[in-house]
Write a protein that holds these residues in place. Structure first.
Motif, PDB file in Angstrom:
ATOM      1  N   PHE A   1      -8.542   6.119  14.869  1.00  0.00           N
ATOM      2  CA  PHE A   1      -9.870   6.518  14.378  1.00  0.00           C
ATOM      3  C   PHE A   1     -10.644   7.239  15.474  1.00  0.00           C
ATOM      4  O   PHE A   1     -10.306   7.202  16.657  1.00  0.00           O
ATOM      5  CB  PHE A   1     -10.656   5.310  13.880  1.00  0.00           C
ATOM      6  CG  PHE A   1     -10.984   4.293  14.948  1.00  0.00           C
ATOM      7  CD1 PHE A   1     -12.104   4.428  15.749  1.00  0.00           C
ATOM      8  CD2 PHE A   1     -10.167   3.192  15.151  1.00  0.00           C
ATOM      9  CE1 PHE A   1     -12.417   3.501  16.723  1.00  0.00           C
ATOM     10  CE2 PHE A   1     -10.461   2.249  16.134  1.00  0.00           C
ATOM     11  CZ  PHE A   1     -11.589   2.414  16.918  1.00  0.00           C
TER      12      PHE A   1
ATOM     13  N   SER B   1     -20.994   5.703  13.527  1.00  0.00           N
ATOM     14  CA  SER B   1     -20.056   6.104  12.478  1.00  0.00           C
ATOM     15  C   SER B   1     -18.642   6.075  13.033  1.00  0.00           C
ATOM     16  O   SER B   1     -18.405   6.418  14.197  1.00  0.00           O
ATOM     17  CB  SER B   1     -20.392   7.498  11.943  1.00  0.00           C
ATOM     18  OG  SER B   1     -20.261   8.479  12.955  1.00  0.00           O
TER      19      SER B   1
ATOM     20  N   ALA C   1     -14.532   6.964  11.774  1.00  0.00           N
ATOM     21  CA  ALA C   1     -13.716   7.620  10.754  1.00  0.00           C
ATOM     22  C   ALA C   1     -12.244   7.426  11.062  1.00  0.00           C
ATOM     23  O   ALA C   1     -11.798   7.713  12.182  1.00  0.00           O
ATOM     24  CB  ALA C   1     -14.046   9.108  10.683  1.00  0.00           C
TER      25      ALA C   1
ATOM     26  N   PRO D   1      -9.165   8.328   4.136  1.00  0.00           N
ATOM     27  CA  PRO D   1      -9.879   7.073   3.852  1.00  0.00           C
ATOM     28  C   PRO D   1      -9.851   6.727   2.366  1.00  0.00           C
ATOM     29  O   PRO D   1      -9.717   7.609   1.512  1.00  0.00           O
ATOM     30  CB  PRO D   1     -11.301   7.366   4.329  1.00  0.00           C
ATOM     31  CG  PRO D   1     -11.451   8.847   4.204  1.00  0.00           C
ATOM     32  CD  PRO D   1     -10.088   9.420   4.501  1.00  0.00           C
TER      33      PRO D   1
ATOM     34  N   ASP E   1     -16.050   5.506   1.295  1.00  0.00           N
ATOM     35  CA  ASP E   1     -17.144   5.480   2.272  1.00  0.00           C
ATOM     36  C   ASP E   1     -17.831   4.123   2.206  1.00  0.00           C
ATOM     37  O   ASP E   1     -18.293   3.703   1.132  1.00  0.00           O
ATOM     38  CB  ASP E   1     -18.159   6.580   1.978  1.00  0.00           C
ATOM     39  CG  ASP E   1     -17.587   7.976   2.139  1.00  0.00           C
ATOM     40  OD1 ASP E   1     -16.534   8.109   2.796  1.00  0.00           O
ATOM     41  OD2 ASP E   1     -18.196   8.931   1.620  1.00  0.00           O
TER      42      ASP E   1
ATOM     43  N   ARG F   1     -14.027   5.349   5.809  1.00  0.00           N
ATOM     44  CA  ARG F   1     -15.073   5.936   6.647  1.00  0.00           C
ATOM     45  C   ARG F   1     -16.193   4.903   6.701  1.00  0.00           C
ATOM     46  O   ARG F   1     -16.650   4.428   5.666  1.00  0.00           O
ATOM     47  CB  ARG F   1     -15.621   7.237   6.050  1.00  0.00           C
ATOM     48  CG  ARG F   1     -14.724   8.427   6.209  1.00  0.00           C
ATOM     49  CD  ARG F   1     -15.367   9.679   5.638  1.00  0.00           C
ATOM     50  NE  ARG F   1     -16.551  10.097   6.375  1.00  0.00           N
ATOM     51  CZ  ARG F   1     -17.781  10.148   5.860  1.00  0.00           C
ATOM     52  NH1 ARG F   1     -18.025   9.777   4.617  1.00  0.00           N
ATOM     53  NH2 ARG F   1     -18.787  10.572   6.593  1.00  0.00           N
TER      54      ARG F   1
END
Length: 319
Positions: free
Chosen positions: A24, A35, A37, A42, A45, A80
């Motif tokens: 990530f 944040s 990701a 993914p 969210d 995410r």
């Protein structure tokens, strides 16, 4: 990334504001906002927020432990993820809020209040959520602890919705240890209402226990929530409880209009205490509020709020 909580508590931005780790990438957006990701596609969210009330600290410690596990490579990430510490100033002060209750200011409720830290924070958090969500699958878990004891120690509050709730989402809330789910029927100024109404997210306020000072929390009491959150981040289904959460529906809000308001409940009345038809709940300036249904249950009774704010919710069984 590892010092996200420490940097939030000391009010200092990290020197490294973004980075990559195995599986990530992450970015420190601004104070109390991180944040993350995944490298792989993914599944959706996910927003996890805590410290909307600065004195509700167990969820903050829970989130910090999850961030440490991610940073150590011990926890795979399939979503995410946006992590929010809602009210950093109140968190540092160990107070519920500084000037206004942040969880009454969303859905542009901040427009009714003068300039202040919470007003600006509500505007910022609304903006960050609208910027973040882009996948069809959207979740928001707003983690809290309650001010008072509760006959259901762990419960969830779901915002008013024009469509039926996803049963998989409700089942996950049960897996997180929630013993009861409360369904709102009208709009509110809460963070979870904003994310559901304005961002089309599956949202809930999770009340995970009793409010304690930072460092005084027994996180073993939050084991089921921790396990369910980690399973969710891995993209796995957590262990479901034998008995689903009991469901309640909000039928009335007791609103304090002036300092003449009197709530006819003892100061230590637990959440979900039952009242019966005809019981006097509150009165104000000659108006009496009586229980209307055979059995009603009180949630969040608090006569010390400012005029114009909620002094309690009355519920009935939704089943």
């Amino acid at each position: 990334m590892r010092d996200f909580l420490a940097r939030t508590l000391n009010g200092r931005a990290p020197q490294a504001q973004c980075g990559e780790q195995r599986g990530f990438s992450w970015q420190w957006r601004e104070e109390g906002i991180l944040s993350i990701a995944p490298d792989a596609e993914p599944v959706g969210d996910l927003v996890i927020s805590a410290a909307i009330h600065g004195n509700e600290t167990a969820p903050v410690e829970l989130l910090d432990a999850i961030i440490q596990a991610l940073a150590a490579g011990e926890l795979p990430l399939r979503w995410r993820l946006l992590v929010l510490l809602g009210n950093p100033g109140a968190l540092r002060a160990g107070r519920r809020y500084q000037a206004q209750d942040l969880n009454r200011l969303f859905s542009q409720g901040w427009q009714r209040f003068p300039e202040g830290a919470e007003r600006e924070r509500a505007r910022l958090l609304e903006q960050r959520l609208m910027e973040f969500y882009r996948a069809p699958r959207r979740w928001h878990l707003d983690l809290h602890t309650a001010l008072r004891e509760s006959l259901h120690p762990r419960f969830g509050v779901l915002p008013a919705s024009q469509t039926p709730w996803d049963e998989g989402f409700l089942a996950w809330l049960g897996a997180a240890g929630l013993e009861a789910l409360v369904f709102h029927q009208s709009p509110a100024g809460t963070f979870s209402h904003f994310s559901h109404a304005c961002c089309a997210a599956l949202s809930a306020t999770l009340e995970l226990g009793k409010a304690r000072p930072l460092g005084d929390n027994d996180l073993t009491q939050f084991r089921l929530a921790d396990m369910a959150l980690r399973a969710l981040l891995r993209g796995e289904t957590p262990v479901m409880p034998e008995r689903p959460p009991r469901r309640y529906r909000v039928v009335r809000q007791l609103t304090k209009q002036s300092e003449a308001f009197v709530l006819h409940m003892a100061d230590q009345t637990p959440n979900f205490t039952a009242f019966h038809a005809g019981d006097l709940l509150a009165e104000e300036s000659g108006r009496r509020y009586l229980a209307r249904y055979p059995t009603e249950y009180v949630l969040f009774p608090n006569p010390r709020v400012a005029p114009g704010l909620r002094a309690g919710l009355m519920l009935i069984d939704a089943e």
